[in-house]
Design an enzyme around this catalytic site. Structure first.
Site, PDB file in Angstrom:
ATOM      1  N   GLU B  60      51.051  32.981  39.146  1.00  0.00           N
ATOM      2  CA  GLU B  60      49.641  32.622  39.318  1.00  0.00           C
ATOM      3  C   GLU B  60      49.309  31.255  38.737  1.00  0.00           C
ATOM      4  O   GLU B  60      48.533  30.498  39.314  1.00  0.00           O
ATOM      5  CB  GLU B  60      48.750  33.709  38.705  1.00  0.00           C
ATOM      6  CG  GLU B  60      48.733  35.030  39.478  1.00  0.00           C
ATOM      7  CD  GLU B  60      49.961  35.893  39.248  1.00  0.00           C
ATOM      8  OE1 GLU B  60      50.783  35.575  38.365  1.00  0.00           O
ATOM      9  OE2 GLU B  60      50.114  36.907  39.971  1.00  0.00           O
ATOM     10  N   HIS B 129      45.059  47.161  38.443  1.00  0.00           N
ATOM     11  CA  HIS B 129      44.538  46.852  39.779  1.00  0.00           C
ATOM     12  C   HIS B 129      43.062  47.180  39.889  1.00  0.00           C
ATOM     13  O   HIS B 129      42.559  47.413  40.989  1.00  0.00           O
ATOM     14  CB  HIS B 129      45.318  47.618  40.854  1.00  0.00           C
ATOM     15  CG  HIS B 129      46.775  47.321  40.860  1.00  0.00           C
ATOM     16  ND1 HIS B 129      47.671  47.954  40.025  1.00  0.00           N
ATOM     17  CD2 HIS B 129      47.503  46.423  41.566  1.00  0.00           C
ATOM     18  CE1 HIS B 129      48.884  47.474  40.229  1.00  0.00           C
ATOM     19  NE2 HIS B 129      48.808  46.550  41.149  1.00  0.00           N
TER      20      HIS B 129
END
Lengths: 319, 324
Positions: B60, B129
């Site tokens: 990321e 998540h």
């Protein structure tokens, strides 16, 4: 003794008394720490227990988590909070959650120390106060020692805690002098402290803003306004009851927080005081925070961006 | 007008902007050939090719760092972070680089970059998540933070974000990606950033929500109406900078406020809203501003139905505020 020396005394006491304790971070060994907090410890305790790391915050915070899982009591120094963002995934997704994710089977007894705050012309990437972010993370404790006694006592308390504790040392406080009872041991890390008594207004602050706020209170006293100064000390979990006791007496609150205003820790304090002390308030809870810009380098602009004694006095008078 | 769900509206916004402006590119984990784990970029690789739609490694910090470089050189990157829970490795790039470029360069550079990322719970995704990390970015000057709650807004806000000269964090409520449908115009249209919208009108209490929580809050407000309680419901849409004028107008009318979000309570966005409302409208308030939020725990897997604010909790909050 200075704040810096108190931290060193705490580190030395911890390393002497518990073989599981070790210190690691950038330049903590040979160089003695970017702020000289660990000077002399490499010579005294050797390279196994005082370890220099690469410039890789994610790695050495991760290694600290692993060591804590393995039964050690690591103290990790991150040079400044600004660099700790590189390790945030390790903090949020591992350190803060492993107790929860393992159903209580594992705890992470990790102490992370880092310098925070502005005032030394280190500009946009070395000067911010991001402890309010950390206070949004369930599963960790957040401490902001503002006195010489807390500098040592909070470190020792962090090492006794079974969960991850983050200690924010304001860089302007390192040379500050104060009294230290060398036998005091671990400090309480559950309560805020009233640092100055007063009946007219409650000034709530923490860390590097405490000396400024106390000075403002002295100036206010000469204007016949007696301010009560409360040092939050522990940002997470927050001791709201000490604030409420003071607010019930003064009915007016000003919060001094060196971070950016929007989304600041001061907002959380303000929200909680309104939730639980609504009927005591005679005026809106005021926040004095940093200007919402990356920290300027130029001295006069940096001073203008940070909360100062004058604005605290003026804000209180306005209330 | 075609009916779309939110995923289709986002996909449409990306296509419209990529057709209009060849500086717009999309990048991220699995967004190319595969079309994204939630299918938000479906068909874009086939239409625009691998130079404008490309898969990245699972890195990321690398995704955002690369996109910042592209933006500085004149492109309009729209990187995707697959789940907001994965955004932390990119935090340093976002906070210390992206948000500060305009300021640090004395206005010479801007970073026109839109980071899309699905956020929030309600999909049985567990801790990694389901998180709602918007509060961190609200505390970062230099960013804009947007959270749509409908397909129409998702498309119009995303197009506005891509055209904005400064960086925008675009949080997509994944729980309602497919659950919410609505009419979405073809082609381009803009929904302005920085403006909230009034979804329900009433004069007794102001309910403020955004993202997936907006729908639950609307059901609750409708439920309250049946009990004779009339509420304003504000969909914030942009969290930074937030539309304080719309909020204050409502608060001056109702004197009571309930804020709803699913992120943990302490230092969540609700704290900033409550503090600001207190500063600017204390004398209008008949009761303390109430926050109905996720709990101060890591996001739970088995107990997520307890963790997420729901209609009974919000209704109880409204009633508590009214009875203060």
């Amino acid at each position: 003794m200075t704040y810096r020396e108190a931290i060193r005394a705490g580190l030395r006491e911890a390393l002497r008394s518990d073989p599981r304790v070790f210190l690691m971070g950038e330049d903590v060994g040979r160089y003695g720490g970017a702020y000289a907090c660990s000077r002399g410890l490499l010579e005294e305790f050797g390279p196994e227990r005082v370890r220099d790391t690469p410039l890789s915050e994610s790695t050495f915070v991760g290694a600290g988590i692993g060591a804590a899982l393995g039964g050690m009591r690591p103290i990790v120094e991150v040079m400044t909070v600004n660099f700790s963002l590189l390790a945030l995934d390790q903090v949020v997704n591992n350190a803060a959650t492993l107790r929860h994710m393992s159903g209580g089977q594992f705890s992470i007894p990790l102490a992370v120390r880092m310098a925070t705050g502005g005032g030394r012309q280190l500009a946009a990437q070395h000067s911010h106060s991001l402890e309010g972010w950390y206070a949004h993370i369930p599963g960790i404790k957040v401490l902001t020692p503002a006195t010489v006694a807390d500098a040592k006592g909070m470190l020792l308390a962090a090492l006794q805690d079974p969960d991850p504790v983050f200690i924010f040392e304001h860089a302007m406080l390192y040379p500050m002098e104060g009294e230290l009872d060398e036998d005091a041991g671990a400090a309480d890390i559950s309560q805020a402290r009233v640092r100055r008594q007063g009946n007219d207004v409650t000034l709530i602050t923490f860390g590097g803003s405490l000396p400024k706020t106390l000075e403002a209170a002295e100036q206010l006293a000469s204007l016949e306004i007696e301010a009560e100064v409360v040092d939050a000390r522990v940002l997470r979990p927050l001791d709201i009851s000490t604030f409420l006791t003071s607010v019930a007496k003064t009915h007016r609150v000003v919060i001094v927080d060196e971070a950016w205003r929007t989304g600041s820790f001061a907002a959380e304090i303000s929200a909680q005081i309104m939730e639980q002390g609504f009927d005591h308030l005679d005026a809106p809870v005021a926040r004095i925070c940093a200007a919402e810009v990356p920290m300027p380098y130029a001295k006069h602009l940096e001073e203008a961006a940070l909360p100062q004694v004058g604005i605290i006095v003026k804000t209180v008078q306005g209330l | 007008m075609p009916e779309m769900n939110m995923i289709q509206a986002i996909n449409d916004a990306l296509r419209v902007e990529m057709e209009r402006d060849d500086r717009v590119i999309v990048m991220g984990e699995d967004i190319g050939k595969f079309g994204g784990v939630f299918r938000a970029t479906q068909g874009l690789y086939q239409q625009f090719g691998e130079d404008r739609v490309f898969d990245t490694p699972l890195a990321e910090a690398g995704i955002i760092g690369t996109a910042i470089g592209m933006a500085l050189y004149g492109l309009r990157p729209v990187p995707e972070i697959q789940f907001a829970d994965y955004i932390y490795p990119a935090f340093d790039q976002i906070v210390n680089e992206l948000s500060k470029y305009r300021y640090r360069s004395g206005g010479q550079y801007s970073c026109p970059l839109t980071i899309r990322t699905p956020y929030g719970g309600g999909v049985k995704g567990g801790h990694y998540h389901s998180q709602s990390p918007e509060a961190y970015f609200i505390h970062t000057p230099g960013l804009k933070v947007v959270v749509p709650s409908s397909p129409y807004d998702a498309k119009g806000l995303l197009i506005s974000a891509i055209r904005d000269e400064d960086p925008v964090l675009f949080f997509e409520p994944k729980r309602i990606y497919r659950a919410v449908k609505g009419e979405v115009p073809k082609g381009e249209y803009l929904v302005p950033l920085e403006r909230a919208t009034l979804v329900r009108e009433g004069d007794q209490c102001t309910v403020i929500a955004y993202g997936a929580m907006l729908h639950m809050a609307r059901e609750t407000v409708d439920l309250a109406t049946k009990k004779g309680i009339r509420c304003d419901l504000i969909d914030l849409r942009t969290l930074l900078p937030f539309d304080i004028d719309t909020i204050l107008q409502s608060v001056q009318k109702t004197g009571r406020v309930v804020i709803v979000h699913e992120a943990p309570r302490t230092c969540g966005f609700g704290a900033e809203l409550a503090a600001t409302i207190g500063e600017k409208a204390l004398l209008y308030l008949e009761a303390p501003v109430l926050r109905i939020t996720g709990f101060d725990t890591p996001f739970p897997y088995t107990l997520e139905h307890d963790y997420l604010p729901d209609a009974p909790r919000v209704l109880a909050g409204i009633e508590k505020t009214l009875n203060f």
